[in-house]
Scaffold this motif. Structure first.
Motif, PDB file in Angstrom:
ATOM      1  N   ALA A  28     -14.631  79.755  32.789  1.00  0.00           N
ATOM      2  CA  ALA A  28     -15.271  79.172  34.115  1.00  0.00           C
ATOM      3  C   ALA A  28     -16.747  79.883  34.482  1.00  0.00           C
ATOM      4  CB  ALA A  28     -14.309  79.060  35.366  1.00  0.00           C
ATOM      5  N   ARG A  77     -19.878  77.666  34.238  1.00  0.00           N
ATOM      6  CA  ARG A  77     -20.454  77.235  35.421  1.00  0.00           C
ATOM      7  C   ARG A  77     -21.523  78.346  35.957  1.00  0.00           C
ATOM      8  NH1 ARG A  77     -18.895  72.162  36.033  1.00  0.00           N
ATOM      9  NH2 ARG A  77     -20.254  72.523  37.881  1.00  0.00           N
ATOM     10  N   ILE A  78     -21.514  79.494  35.694  1.00  0.00           N
ATOM     11  CA  ILE A  78     -22.368  80.323  36.094  1.00  0.00           C
ATOM     12  C   ILE A  78     -23.490  80.829  34.964  1.00  0.00           C
ATOM     13  CG2 ILE A  78     -22.998  82.755  36.924  1.00  0.00           C
ATOM     14  CD1 ILE A  78     -21.132  82.051  38.865  1.00  0.00           C
ATOM     15  N   ASN A  88     -27.828  93.691  41.233  1.00  0.00           N
ATOM     16  CA  ASN A  88     -28.160  92.415  41.364  1.00  0.00           C
ATOM     17  C   ASN A  88     -29.335  91.931  40.575  1.00  0.00           C
ATOM     18  OD1 ASN A  88     -29.874  93.351  43.052  1.00  0.00           O
ATOM     19  ND2 ASN A  88     -29.301  92.717  44.929  1.00  0.00           N
ATOM     20  N   GLU A  95     -25.191  89.275  39.844  1.00  0.00           N
ATOM     21  CA  GLU A  95     -24.518  89.134  41.367  1.00  0.00           C
ATOM     22  C   GLU A  95     -23.523  87.824  41.572  1.00  0.00           C
ATOM     23  OE1 GLU A  95     -27.270  89.783  44.780  1.00  0.00           O
ATOM     24  OE2 GLU A  95     -26.040  87.947  45.941  1.00  0.00           O
ATOM     25  N   LYS A  96     -24.050  86.795  40.689  1.00  0.00           N
ATOM     26  CA  LYS A  96     -23.568  85.355  40.608  1.00  0.00           C
ATOM     27  C   LYS A  96     -22.022  85.542  40.144  1.00  0.00           C
ATOM     28  CE  LYS A  96     -27.305  82.599  40.545  1.00  0.00           C
ATOM     29  NZ  LYS A  96     -28.235  81.958  39.711  1.00  0.00           N
ATOM     30  N   ILE A  97     -22.014  86.574  39.135  1.00  0.00           N
ATOM     31  CA  ILE A  97     -20.711  86.705  38.459  1.00  0.00           C
ATOM     32  C   ILE A  97     -19.688  87.456  39.146  1.00  0.00           C
ATOM     33  CG2 ILE A  97     -19.585  87.894  36.501  1.00  0.00           C
ATOM     34  CD1 ILE A  97     -22.510  87.535  35.017  1.00  0.00           C
ATOM     35  N   GLN A 141     -19.741  87.538  42.534  1.00  0.00           N
ATOM     36  CA  GLN A 141     -19.171  86.712  43.696  1.00  0.00           C
ATOM     37  C   GLN A 141     -18.135  85.783  42.772  1.00  0.00           C
ATOM     38  OE1 GLN A 141     -21.653  84.785  46.512  1.00  0.00           O
ATOM     39  NE2 GLN A 141     -23.451  85.575  45.573  1.00  0.00           N
ATOM     40  N   ALA A 142     -18.277  85.333  41.755  1.00  0.00           N
ATOM     41  CA  ALA A 142     -17.418  84.361  41.454  1.00  0.00           C
ATOM     42  C   ALA A 142     -15.839  85.287  41.026  1.00  0.00           C
ATOM     43  CB  ALA A 142     -17.947  83.899  39.835  1.00  0.00           C
ATOM     44  N   GLN A 161     -14.121  85.696  44.226  1.00  0.00           N
ATOM     45  CA  GLN A 161     -13.643  84.303  44.456  1.00  0.00           C
ATOM     46  C   GLN A 161     -12.270  84.205  43.943  1.00  0.00           C
ATOM     47  OE1 GLN A 161     -15.087  80.446  43.246  1.00  0.00           O
ATOM     48  NE2 GLN A 161     -16.904  80.856  44.398  1.00  0.00           N
ATOM     49  N   THR A 187      -9.601  86.804  45.083  1.00  0.00           N
ATOM     50  CA  THR A 187      -9.115  86.490  46.555  1.00  0.00           C
ATOM     51  C   THR A 187      -8.057  85.390  46.533  1.00  0.00           C
ATOM     52  OG1 THR A 187     -11.576  87.022  47.329  1.00  0.00           O
ATOM     53  CG2 THR A 187      -9.821  85.756  48.754  1.00  0.00           C
ATOM     54  N   ARG A 188      -8.286  84.741  45.472  1.00  0.00           N
ATOM     55  CA  ARG A 188      -7.232  83.331  45.403  1.00  0.00           C
ATOM     56  C   ARG A 188      -5.666  83.881  45.079  1.00  0.00           C
ATOM     57  NH1 ARG A 188      -9.913  79.540  42.025  1.00  0.00           N
ATOM     58  NH2 ARG A 188     -11.703  79.689  43.670  1.00  0.00           N
ATOM     59  N   VAL A 213     -17.967  91.770  48.066  1.00  0.00           N
ATOM     60  CA  VAL A 213     -18.873  91.971  46.890  1.00  0.00           C
ATOM     61  C   VAL A 213     -20.129  92.904  47.523  1.00  0.00           C
ATOM     62  CG1 VAL A 213     -20.706  91.098  45.443  1.00  0.00           C
ATOM     63  CG2 VAL A 213     -18.490  89.746  45.557  1.00  0.00           C
ATOM     64  N   ALA A 228     -23.587  94.019  46.634  1.00  0.00           N
ATOM     65  CA  ALA A 228     -24.328  93.757  45.213  1.00  0.00           C
ATOM     66  C   ALA A 228     -25.782  94.474  45.633  1.00  0.00           C
ATOM     67  CB  ALA A 228     -24.858  92.398  44.844  1.00  0.00           C
ATOM     68  N   LEU A 275     -13.273  83.201  50.521  1.00  0.00           N
ATOM     69  CA  LEU A 275     -13.562  83.038  49.109  1.00  0.00           C
ATOM     70  C   LEU A 275     -12.485  82.093  48.492  1.00  0.00           C
ATOM     71  CD1 LEU A 275     -15.061  86.497  48.255  1.00  0.00           C
ATOM     72  CD2 LEU A 275     -15.974  84.285  48.391  1.00  0.00           C
ATOM     73  N   SER A 276     -11.264  82.256  48.957  1.00  0.00           N
ATOM     74  CA  SER A 276     -10.168  81.551  48.232  1.00  0.00           C
ATOM     75  C   SER A 276     -10.522  80.169  48.456  1.00  0.00           C
ATOM     76  CB  SER A 276      -8.941  82.059  48.655  1.00  0.00           C
ATOM     77  OG  SER A 276      -8.627  81.431  50.229  1.00  0.00           O
ATOM     78  N   MET A 325     -15.892  75.986  39.916  1.00  0.00           N
ATOM     79  CA  MET A 325     -16.051  74.756  38.958  1.00  0.00           C
ATOM     80  C   MET A 325     -16.760  73.460  39.832  1.00  0.00           C
ATOM     81  SD  MET A 325     -14.572  75.761  36.396  1.00  0.00           S
ATOM     82  CE  MET A 325     -14.468  74.160  35.400  1.00  0.00           C
ATOM     83  N   ASN A 361     -19.605  74.363  41.502  1.00  0.00           N
ATOM     84  CA  ASN A 361     -20.825  74.721  41.636  1.00  0.00           C
ATOM     85  C   ASN A 361     -22.009  73.832  41.427  1.00  0.00           C
ATOM     86  OD1 ASN A 361     -21.017  75.261  38.943  1.00  0.00           O
ATOM     87  ND2 ASN A 361     -22.067  77.399  39.040  1.00  0.00           N
ATOM     88  N   GLN A 365     -22.035  79.145  43.813  1.00  0.00           N
ATOM     89  CA  GLN A 365     -20.725  79.593  44.021  1.00  0.00           C
ATOM     90  C   GLN A 365     -19.769  78.470  44.241  1.00  0.00           C
ATOM     91  OE1 GLN A 365     -19.468  82.597  43.299  1.00  0.00           O
ATOM     92  NE2 GLN A 365     -21.702  83.169  42.368  1.00  0.00           N
TER      93      GLN A 365
END
Lengths: 537, 318
Positions: A322, A326-327, A381, A388-390, A392-393, A396, A399-400, A407, A409, B74-75, B80, B82, B103
């Motif tokens: 992903a 995506r990034i 960053n 930095e985007k990586i 943050q992803a 995410q 955290t899930r 983060v 950065a 964030l959760s 996907m 973005n 993001q």
């Protein structure tokens, strides 16, 4: 008025197309400028790439970082500590002087005398007990301990002319050569008259911050390069670089930003991209000291990352594909180990960790963190593509599964200073293997940190595994290539299955250029004018 | 007894009523406020500004109830989703009317929450800076002499540095965080209030009611804060309103430059910064919409501030 202009333009058109000389000129927009013209001043990508135009090495790395003959026609290890290089005959420097073994000795002697080097080349000539020239076409190097990487390391060293620098009578002595004369200062090489090498180009003009102009070296040993004149222009801002290409100010640029690919292609320009040797990874704080308070970790008194199950959970929680899709817009490759195949020591089809958040949650619960914990992820960053985007992803995704991730950065210089003080219990960074083989990556990032022995210098996660250390150290002293590769592959497999470090992906390096040009991507991310070709002409 | 004197004051000094501060001692005290309000309402621009401002404030306060997504959780985000175009659907079924950022944050939600941070940072920093600055200014004016010189030179020194530069340095030292941004903004802003208040306090302190209050041997602090300060309020209100807009713009600038709020809790400025890289690539929505929201908020506040200045400035009164 408009018509007048048109007529004027029409008058100019035949001129523009009838001047073949202009077609022999190439303008390149650089993402970062070399810090010096001295080939031995700063071991840095942009410097090394520029060096290869003017100064050749005994050997050179090709696009896949395999070592190929350059000034040496052949070489072999006479025994574990003796290397013999047979030099190419009839090679001349750009000032017309013949190249011989003397120049190699002079160069090896000069490297350690460079002053104020931010990142020295001394590593490449360290531990040489003797360097001798039995005849003008042969150099024999003896090392104190077995050093299988002597040819790889010497590929980073550009050969200087002994005579042009006043060192004709040089004699190699470990710890300080004799007859070196007054070695040139780094700034001397900014002068085209002093920058004398055997490369396909010679320096015509160097104006720091503005341009570096190269011209064909008429006494070059091989086929004359296609471009008579090459102008490098440092253009550090992404937007300016792309605009410069689209406007025709430059013909070829480094590192166009991913989000602009479409625009560049739609405007009729081309993009070449290729896998690099740079891995983006996450280090987890695994310091064994029980009194160590893992900075940024909340919700537990222990260091959660000492538990392999937690490290595995982190790895399984990250959806690498992903991030790549995506990034990175598909311009990266998910990684299972620290170096991409087919580089030396990498394993073909090394398995990439499957994204499995449910398994990650289960592992966390088993490890005693059913409700997870909190951690701060440090990241630069402005150092790696989309760093930095990586970060943050990744935050995410972690955290899930229950690891609440913040983060932090910051700009690269601040990040590396804080990282080296162990201020992050989890950090994201990248590593490019200069030597193009696995011992570099493994020793830098995975082997136990022991600065006094030169081991694990960048292992700021402080992962430590005795067996991995043994394998890597043994490999670094094994001259037989096949045996060395097996050792490195085994070490890598072991470290990855122990989740000592979490690899994310390999960067892909892009270049953009006008139609009619072509460039074969290089793993080392270098931009070499000699390898920019014109198609259909 | 006029409305501005509170009951407890009367209880403290029951026999001798305190002199009533000049501007409010008019027998038409009630109608003065009324008149200001009427005056304010005469400008349709200011009324529109105020309406927008109140609406934005309500949106900010009730953000969790209004926003389709919590962009700071964030959760709840999915990579996907973005860079979706405005109007496309997120994986969770929410329609992203303003698109999503890099993001996978719903831009509408991100703007609502970002507005919340921006307005809160602006308002809180202004209130604190105003309290500190006004106290310092009025005390300096009342004390006079050496104290005043020293204090006002400090103010001059502070004002001679560009606010953005001072704030950048402070945040580089403090690190990231909403609280740290507020502290930095207070430090760069208090001097404005000190100077404003001191100016009007110098005029007011020569008025008869202050003299009268002194003659009654009221404690100094009482004279300063109960009599002198309330009469310096009108210019202060004007400056404070305009400064809210400045504070918001400053916070956005800092976030845009990459110091300021944390990346996982973007304010409007940071949203703009995130989208900036995509602007030339045709993905306009990431930067544009937060930019529009920021402009609307600042223009609304400035409209209100300008009108307040016109209404409260006696020199402009017809």
């Amino acid at each position: 008025m408009k018509r007048l202009c048109l007529i004027g333009l029409a008058g100019l058109l035949p001129l523009a197309f009838s001047a073949p000389a202009s077609a022999q000129e190439l303008k390149i927009g650089l993402a970062s400028e070399p810090t010096s013209m001295d080939p031995h001043f700063h071991n840095l990508g942009p410097n090394n790439a520029m060096r290869r135009h003017i100064f050749e090495g005994l050997v050179a790395q090709d696009a896949e970082q395999k070592v190929q003959p350059e000034l040496a026609a052949s070489w072999r290890a006479l025994d574990d500590t003796t290397w013999e290089f047979k030099l190419r005959p009839g090679v001349k420097f750009s000032n017309g002087i013949e190249f011989s073994a003397k120049d190699v000795i002079y160069t090896i002697c000069r490297v350690p005398t460079v002053e104020n080097s931010p990142s020295s080349f001394t590593f490449a000539v360290r531990n040489f007990t003797s360097v001798e020239a039995p005849d003008p076409q042969t150099v024999v190097i003896k090392t104190g301990t077995p050093l299988p990487l002597v040819p790889n390391n010497l590929a980073t060293i550009g050969i200087l002319s002994a005579q042009a620098n006043g060192g004709e009578n040089v004699k190699y002595r470990a710890g300080g050569c004799e007859g070196l004369g007054t070695p040139p200062k780094s700034a001397d090489f900014n002068d085209p008259a002093k920058a004398i090498g055997t490369g396909p180009y010679k320096l015509a003009n160097y104006t720091r911050g503005t341009s570096i102009i190269l011209e064909r070296n008429e006494s070059y040993r091989g086929r004359a390069p296609h471009w008579a004149k090459v102008t490098f222009r440092p253009m550090s801002s992404q937007g300016a670089r792309v605009a410069g290409l689209l406007a025709g100010d430059v013909d070829f640029i480094e590192n166009p930003p991913i989000q602009d690919f479409e625009r560049i292609k739609n405007a009729g320009f081309q993009i070449a991209e290729g896998l690099s040797n740079r891995i983006i990874y996450i280090h987890l704080d695994q310091f064994q000291d029980p009194n160590w308070k893992t900075p940024g970790v909340k919700g537990t008194d222990k260091n959660p990352f000492l538990d392999k199950r937690v490290r595995e959970a982190v790895s399984k929680a990250i959806n690498r594909q992903a991030i790549v899709d995506r990034i990175m817009g598909g311009h990266a490759k998910a990684a299972g180990e620290l170096l991409p195949y087919p580089l030396f020591g990498a394993t073909k089809d090394f398995p990439i960790e499957k994204y499995d958040p449910e398994a990650a949650k289960k592992l966390l619960a088993e490890a005693g963190y059913p409700n997870g914990f909190e951690v701060t992820l440090g990241s630069p960053n402005d150092r790696y593509i989309n760093d930095e985007k990586i970060a943050q992803a990744v935050a995410q995704m972690l955290t899930r599964v229950g690891i609440k991730t913040n983060v932090d950065a910051m700009t690269a210089s601040t990040f590396f200073t804080r990282r080296n003080k162990f201020e992050f219990s989890m950090y994201l960074a990248g590593w490019g293997a200069d030597s193009g083989e696995m011992s570099n990556s493994m020793n830098s990032l995975v082997v136990t940190l022991q600065p006094d022995k030169g081991l694990g210098p960048t292992n700021r996660g402080r992962y430590s595994n005795k067996r991995v250390d043994e394998l890597v150290v043994k490999a670094m002293a094994t001259v037989d290539d096949a045996a060395r590769e097996r050792l490195l592959q085994e070490a890598s497999k072991l470290a990855m299955s122990d989740y000592g470090i979490i690899p994310l992906h390999f960067e892909v390096t892009p270049w953009a250029f006008k139609k009619g040009l072509s460039y074969r991507p290089r793993v080392d991310q270098y931009t070499l004018a000699t390898e920019i070709t014109q198609v259909g002409s | 007894m006029a409305d501005y004197v509170r009951a407890d004051e009367v209880a403290i000094a029951p026999e001798i009523p305190e002199p009533l501060p000049a501007t409010v001692s008019s027998d038409r005290g009630e109608s003065l406020l009324r008149r200001h309000i009427d005056e304010f309402l005469k400008s349709p621009g200011a009324v529109a500004g105020l309406t927008v401002l109140i609406a934005l404030a309500l949106i900010a306060v009730f953000a969790p109830a209004i926003a389709p997504q919590n962009p700071y959780d964030l959760s709840k985000l999915d990579i996907m989703d973005n860079v979706l175009k405005p109007g496309e659907r997120l994986g969770s079924g929410i329609t992203a009317f303003l698109g999503t950022d890099d993001q996978g944050r719903d831009m509408l939600s991100a703007i609502i929450y970002g507005l919340r941070i921006s307005l809160a940072v602006g308002a809180i920093s202004v209130v604190i800076a105003c309290a500190i600055g006004a106290s310092v200014g009025v005390l300096a004016a009342y004390a006079g002499g050496r104290v005043e010189s020293v204090v006002m030179r400090i103010v001059d020194l502070q004002l001679s540095f560009p606010a953005i530069l001072v704030a950048l340095v402070l945040l580089a030292v403090f690190g990231r965080g909403v609280d740290k941004v507020v502290i930095a903004l207070v430090i760069v802003q208090w001097a404005y209030y000190a100077r404003t208040v001191r100016g009007s306090a110098l005029v007011e302190k020569r008025r008869e009611y202050i003299e009268a209050a002194r003659c009654l041997a009221l404690p100094k602090s009482r004279v300063v804060f109960r009599h002198l300060l309330p009469n310096c309020l009108p210019p202060l209100i004007v400056v404070a309103t305009v400064q809210v807009a400045h504070a918001i713009a400053l916070e956005s600038t800092l976030s845009f430059l990459g110091v300021g709020v944390p990346v996982t809790e973007p304010s409007l400025g940071m949203l703009i910064a995130h989208g900036y890289n995509y602007l030339l690539s045709g993905k306009y929505w990431i930067s544009t919409f937060p930019g529009v929201a920021l402009v609307i908020a600042i223009v609304a506040i400035n409209l209100v501030g300008d009108r307040l200045r016109d209404v409260l400035n006696p020199r402009l009164a017809r």
